[in-house]
Write an enzyme that holds these catalytic residues in place. Sequence first.
Site, short mmCIF file in Angstrom:
data_model
loop_
_atom_site.label_atom_id
_atom_site.label_comp_id
_atom_site.label_asym_id
_atom_site.label_seq_id
_atom_site.Cartn_x
_atom_site.Cartn_y
_atom_site.Cartn_z
N HIS A 99 -3.16 7.87 -2.46
CA HIS A 99 -1.73 7.73 -2.20
C HIS A 99 -0.96 8.76 -3.01
CE1 HIS A 99 -2.22 3.25 -0.85
NE2 HIS A 99 -2.52 4.12 0.11
N HIS A 149 -6.02 1.30 11.88
CA HIS A 149 -4.88 1.61 11.00
C HIS A 149 -4.64 3.11 11.09
CE1 HIS A 149 -2.25 1.76 7.60
NE2 HIS A 149 -3.14 1.81 6.64
N GLU A 174 -3.07 5.14 8.92
CA GLU A 174 -2.92 5.92 7.69
C GLU A 174 -3.96 7.03 7.63
OE1 GLU A 174 -2.01 4.99 2.96
OE2 GLU A 174 -2.83 3.42 4.25
N ASP A 196 -6.03 8.39 5.62
CA ASP A 196 -7.40 8.27 5.11
C ASP A 196 -8.33 7.65 6.15
OD1 ASP A 196 -5.62 6.11 4.43
OD2 ASP A 196 -7.27 5.13 3.41
N HIS A 204 -2.09 -3.26 5.03
CA HIS A 204 -0.84 -3.22 4.29
C HIS A 204 0.25 -2.39 4.99
CE1 HIS A 204 -1.39 0.93 2.35
NE2 HIS A 204 -2.53 0.73 2.99
N ASP A 263 -8.14 -2.21 5.64
CA ASP A 263 -7.80 -2.14 4.22
C ASP A 263 -7.90 -3.48 3.50
OD1 ASP A 263 -7.42 0.54 3.68
OD2 ASP A 263 -5.38 0.55 4.43
N TYR A 295 -7.47 -3.13 -6.72
CA TYR A 295 -7.00 -2.79 -5.37
C TYR A 295 -5.95 -3.80 -4.91
CZ TYR A 295 -7.57 -1.27 -0.46
OH TYR A 295 -7.38 -0.79 0.81
N HIS A 318 -12.77 0.73 2.72
CA HIS A 318 -13.09 1.37 1.44
C HIS A 318 -14.02 0.47 0.66
CE1 HIS A 318 -9.87 4.25 2.12
NE2 HIS A 318 -9.01 3.27 2.27
#
Length: 398
Positions: A23, A79, A81, A83, A147, A166, A194, A227
Amino acid sequence: MKKLVKNNVYWVGKMDWELESFHGADYSINNGSSQNAYLIQEEKTVLIDTVWKPHSTEFVDNLESEIDLKKIDFIVMNHGEIDHSGSLPALMEKIPNTPIYCTANAVKSLTGQYHHPEWNYKVVKTGDSIDIGNGKKLVFVEMRMLHWPDSMATYLTEDNILFSNDAFGQHYAVEELFNDKADQCRLWEEAMKYYANILNPLSPLVTKKVEEVVGLNLPIEIIAPSHGAIWRENPLQIVNKYYEWSKEYQEDQITIAYDTMWDGTKQLAHKIASEISKISPDTRVKIFNISHADKNDIMTEVFKSKAIAVGSPTVGQNILSSVGGWLEFLRELKFKNKEAAVFGCYGWSGESTKVLRERLTESGFKVVEPEIKCNWNPKTEDLDKATAIAEALCKTTK
């Protein structure tokens, strides 16, 4: 390159041992991480998520060495995002018409980031499913705000695998993939870090979502997050932990965080810690200098604590910028049901404790009345005021 997860399900992600931050620089990585993508090879071939853009060439090349890319029937993007989706543009250059199953918000995310509205999006919502052959289906479960608004999980029937994105992950590299192969102390430390630094602001939603997922009565034999370790040994243990963590989690701990100019405020911090230990020997006490310690590690300790004490000297009629920035992050994480105390030294005007009190109150902490506002370096009578702070904070641990 691919590693077996179960039956015809394989891990095809990136084990990123060199990663040091996430992030931007907002999350520290101390033990590597992974970007987990998964390949399902039933009658239909399905790719679930991709990896971060810096690894896109490696990802696509490795995937192409395992299968003919044109045989991928569709892609699931849990998701948007970067990554998770960063390698999608490179992959879509090779298989441009491949359907992409995702939420409506994920379409907004992916088109906003990569500017490809022409991609073959297939919007899904909770309860939608798709047959992949051999008696198996993928069932989609929206995980809105866990998230991001676009997040979802995907459940594979018969194999009973929940691809949770996530949720339930950790930034932790486990070359052997699975939770039972990981260092257990480090695994749980990273899982809590996390949660505390990423998901804690969303705890009310976590509670509801866990209850919803459990209420579906799906048999879950593996939880495969985006992750960290894949949960195959007692996978529901991490679900139960999330539920516990989401309920204003606390341990019998008090954390002291401070910064100092000429060690006066440091002396106060250590005196408060000493007094807490005298009054409540069973209470765990931890002290951090905000300028020297990792902010994410401090926040993990705050997450565990029933109370905190925060100190700064006065500078420019305010507090040290290191403490100010840390307090802004503290506010963002929305901790609940915790108490706080303030302390600090000053030479001339002495505003720091007032500022600290205001900032902590704005962040949802109940700030106790006793404080130490010390002119110049602490004298015996200043240090003696630590007892009142310790007594007030220790009441929360009874």
